[in-house]
Motif scaffolding. Structure first.
Motif, PDB file in Angstrom:
ATOM      1  N   ASP A  81       0.884  -1.165   0.000  1.00 53.33           N
ATOM      2  CA  ASP A  81       0.000   0.000   0.000  1.00 53.33           C
ATOM      3  C   ASP A  81       0.920   1.213   0.000  1.00 53.33           C
ATOM      4  O   ASP A  81       1.503   1.558   1.031  1.00 53.33           O
ATOM      5  N   TYR A  82       1.080   1.850  -1.162  1.00 51.21           N
ATOM      6  CA  TYR A  82       2.082   2.898  -1.290  1.00 51.21           C
ATOM      7  C   TYR A  82       1.778   4.104  -0.407  1.00 51.21           C
ATOM      8  O   TYR A  82       2.696   4.771   0.060  1.00 51.21           O
ATOM      9  N   GLU A  83       0.521   4.394  -0.175  1.00 54.97           N
ATOM     10  CA  GLU A  83       0.221   5.520   0.716  1.00 54.97           C
ATOM     11  C   GLU A  83       0.731   5.225   2.123  1.00 54.97           C
ATOM     12  O   GLU A  83       1.425   6.034   2.738  1.00 54.97           O
ATOM     13  N   VAL A  86       4.724   5.005   2.068  1.00 62.90           N
ATOM     14  CA  VAL A  86       5.438   6.268   1.891  1.00 62.90           C
ATOM     15  C   VAL A  86       5.210   7.194   3.091  1.00 62.90           C
ATOM     16  O   VAL A  86       6.134   7.833   3.572  1.00 62.90           O
ATOM     17  N   THR A  87       3.978   7.255   3.572  1.00 66.46           N
ATOM     18  CA  THR A  87       3.677   8.210   4.641  1.00 66.46           C
ATOM     19  C   THR A  87       3.735   7.569   6.028  1.00 66.46           C
ATOM     20  O   THR A  87       3.597   8.262   7.030  1.00 66.46           O
TER      21      THR A  87
ATOM     22  N   LYS B 130       5.854   9.601  -6.129  1.00 64.19           N
ATOM     23  CA  LYS B 130       5.198   8.762  -5.110  1.00 64.19           C
ATOM     24  C   LYS B 130       3.902   9.415  -4.649  1.00 64.19           C
ATOM     25  O   LYS B 130       2.877   8.757  -4.505  1.00 64.19           O
ATOM     26  N   ILE B 134       0.011   8.211  -4.997  1.00 60.99           N
ATOM     27  CA  ILE B 134      -0.915   8.090  -3.854  1.00 60.99           C
ATOM     28  C   ILE B 134      -2.217   8.822  -4.155  1.00 60.99           C
ATOM     29  O   ILE B 134      -3.308   8.310  -3.887  1.00 60.99           O
ATOM     30  N   GLN B 137      -4.195   6.718  -6.488  1.00 59.46           N
ATOM     31  CA  GLN B 137      -4.760   5.548  -5.795  1.00 59.46           C
ATOM     32  C   GLN B 137      -5.992   5.959  -4.985  1.00 59.46           C
ATOM     33  O   GLN B 137      -7.015   5.266  -5.003  1.00 59.46           O
TER      34      GLN B 137
END
Lengths: 187, 187
Positions: A81-83, A86-87, B130, B134, B137
């Motif tokens: 889950d890139y969100e 990354v966060t 990135k 997000i 997404q």
């Protein structure tokens, strides 16, 4: 024989033996059985996964409890889950295995270390991220623009192997149609 | 006073005076009037734009000629058709100006040069990419999961200034609802 991850990286950028050893040192191997989770809603996705062998899916549930598929992942695909990754915030989605799967993962910390120390890997992932972004943009265009039949045809043309490996009801959940509609599209 | 692009870059990564001069040398300024195009369907999007001042939108038409908005862009936002830009193939979308706009652009060639020579800028754009991913997404999650009312509230919370600067019918085209539905949501 070259390591499959090296082959994959070298599709974008050449690396020396030493460089690849350094890269691989930032990854860990992982075996998961069918139905086991890689990412769970509410938890921080601290790892990015690369599929060596197997098949996974990312998905979420709407308020009526209906499953929607965001992405499938098979050999050579990156997924997390890139969100959340990354966060470093709790995930809104799930990722689980559709088949017994063999994976390599890199933690958020190791990825930051590796990319800050090695321009080549920053470049590799920057390129991967661009293509991920393009895939998402096309998904939005397709959701807004195309009929279910067109979305089905695009998916079939892009990923014919998905239709062999993934149950019909999940293809329907990806396309946003009912299983009955999918059966008609399938004819 | 610092150049606004330098301020923007330094939100992510510090650069020296010399580094910033080198970076800025890869960009060109551009003035566009309201309604003028930055990207046109069928042409290659060879430039990425950074909005110094103004407001732009990316959009496309479905088969019935209905307009769908992919993205808005205001001060400090990056915009292009990333598929066309990255793969250097004809664009599927349009980008035009909603207000008279002041932009900086970088060509695909200059961006490749700059990122390959300067790890810091590779890192800057990797991070931007990135966050772009997000946002896309979340747009997909929202399209699949949320009601029009929820999508409206999310947009209003994220970008209140959009509602001051952008005509209601375009907000409706972004949310994928009719203008009449939007008026009801607005109450």
């Amino acid at each position: 024989m070259k390591h499959p991850l090296r082959e994959h990286i070298e599709e974008i950028i050449a690396v020396t033996d030493d460089e690849f050893d350094f890269i691989l040192g930032h990854f860990s191997p992982l075996q998961k059985r069918r139905h086991q989770f890689l990412v769970e809603e509410g938890k921080i996705a601290d790892k990015e996964y690369w599929v060596v062998k197997g098949c996974v899916k990312s998905y979420f549930f709407d308020e009526e409890g209906k499953e929607h598929i965001l992405q499938f992942g098979m050999e050579n695909w990156w997924i997390t889950d890139y969100e959340s990754f990354v966060t470093q915030t709790p995930s809104k989605i799930y990722i689980d295995c559709l088949e017994d799967s063999e994976l390599l993962y890199i933690t958020h910390e190791n990825r930051e270390k590796l990319t800050s120390q090695m321009h080549k890997m920053e470049r590799f992932w920057a390129k991967k991220s661009k293509f991920g972004r393009i895939a998402l943009q096309n998904r939005i265009l397709s959701l807004l623009k195309n009929s279910a039949k067109e979305r089905y045809n695009v998916l079939l043309a892009q990923y014919p192997q998905l239709f062999q490996r993934v149950p019909k009801k999940l293809i329907a959940a990806y396309l946003g149609v009912s299983r009955e509609t999918l059966s008609r599209l399938n004819d």
